[in-house]
Design an enzyme around this catalytic site. Structure first.
Site, PDB file in Angstrom:
ATOM      1  N   GLU A  74       0.820  -1.216   0.000  1.00 48.04           N
ATOM      2  CA  GLU A  74       0.000   0.000   0.000  1.00 48.04           C
ATOM      3  C   GLU A  74       0.850   1.261   0.000  1.00 48.04           C
ATOM      4  OE1 GLU A  74      -2.471  -3.345   0.968  1.00 48.04           O
ATOM      5  OE2 GLU A  74      -0.594  -2.639   1.887  1.00 48.04           O
ATOM      6  N   HIS A 109     -11.300  -6.433   8.087  1.00 46.60           N
ATOM      7  CA  HIS A 109     -12.060  -6.117   6.890  1.00 46.60           C
ATOM      8  C   HIS A 109     -13.346  -5.374   7.229  1.00 46.60           C
ATOM      9  CE1 HIS A 109      -9.461  -9.483   5.752  1.00 46.60           C
ATOM     10  NE2 HIS A 109      -9.485  -8.977   4.534  1.00 46.60           N
TER      11      HIS A 109
END
Length: 332
Positions: free
Chosen positions: A126, A196
């Site tokens: 990321e 998540h």
């Protein structure tokens, strides 16, 4: 007993031999563990895991942007990206697995339509995704980066906060990365667990130099995403993943934008002002109706839409108006 207590964990019923405890005491202790254990068969009722419940309420069909088509939220995101790639030859979309459509299918078909040089996968890094996006935007491209889940945006935090947000300021406006948009699925779906299900917008809501946007519906998603892509500041666009398929509306096919940093008043009210964004809007709509029906409380509902910089004028003005109405209704 103290030694045995160290083994009291959530899980299957435990039977622990405790030295110095007689048969009767041990049986009693075992019975206590069986009774307290969450998974004990001695429970008379069955525990079930429940996700937060709400009903998606579509907005009125927009007529000002031309013909519409039935889309869910992820399809409206795809439509916005398709419009961008078609109109802007410098636009590129990149991230983990975006080439084949992404985990939530938001980029499905775009690589085949526009080529692997414009829609391509990146390594699982990321920090590198956002760092590459900053460089691409500075070089003049319209960079659209996808972080596969908002939960994994934290490795890129330094690149976003210390590089993208400060790029214009530190160069005295000689350079900027305003053509950078970072997309990420956001919020819970009821079964995503801790890695998540996060909503990390608060971490970015205190950082000048970036904009943070969260839509409530397919129509809003397309218009706000296109506004982020067109904006001359780096933007983070969080997409409520529980609405990807649950939210369906008539969405304009042609490109259009919804102004950033402009809240929308969804329901007028005189007693309480409710401010929310994203998925919470639909929960607050039900809360407002419940308050009116059961308590006679009139609630005003405002969708903030842009978290940073947020529309203080609309929120404060309407709260002041509501306060004035409450004061004027009090008998002298």
């Amino acid at each position: 007993m103290a030694a045995a207590a160290r083994f009291f964990i959530r899980g299957a019923p435990l039977k622990l031999p405790v030295s110095g405890v007689g048969t009767g005491a041990q049986s009693s202790f075992e019975a206590t563990l069986l009774k307290l254990s969450p998974n004990s068969n001695s429970r008379t009722t069955t525990q079930r895991r429940h996700a937060a419940h709400f009903t998606f309420q579509p907005d009125a069909v927009p007529t000002q942007y031309g013909p519409t088509q039935k889309m869910n939220l992820f399809q409206s995101v795809t439509s916005a990206l398709d419009n961008t790639l078609a109109s802007d030859p410098t636009a590129v979309i990149f991230g983990e697995d975006v080439a084949f459509g992404g985990v939530f299918r938001c980029t499905v078909g775009l690589r085949d339509k526009y080529g692997k040089d414009r829609v391509f996968n990146t390594p699982l890094c990321e920090q590198g995704i956002v760092g590459f996006g900053i460089g691409a935007a500075v070089a003049g491209a319209t960079a659209i980066a996808e972080i596969q889940f908002a939960d994994y945006i934290y490795p890129a935090f330094d690149q976003i906060v210390n590089e993208a947000a400060k790029y214009r300021y530190r160069s005295g406006n000689l350079f900027d990365c305003g053509n950078l948009t970072i997309r990420a699925p956001w919020g819970c779906v009821g079964h995503g667990s801790l890695y998540h299900s996060q909503s990390p917008e608060a971490f970015f809501a205190h950082c000048p130099g970036i904009k943070v946007v969260i839509p409530r519906s397919p129509v809003q998603a397309k218009g706000l995403l296109l506004a982020c892509i067109a904006d001359q500041n780096p933007c983070i666009f969080f997409e409520p993943k529980i609405l990807y398929r649950a939210a369906v509306e008539q969405v304009p096919v042609e490109p259009y934008t919804i102004p950033l940093s402009q809240a929308e008043i969804l329901q007028e009210g005189s007693d309480v002002t409710l401010v929310a964004w994203g998925t919470q809007i639909h929960v607050m709509r039900e809360v407002a109706n419940m308050a009116q029906e059961k308590l006679g409380v009139s609630c005003e509902l405002i969708d903030l839409q842009t978290i940073l910089p947020w529309d203080t004028e609309t929120v404060c003005k309407n709260e002041a108006t509501a306060e004035g109405e409450r004061v004027s209704s009090v008998p002298p």
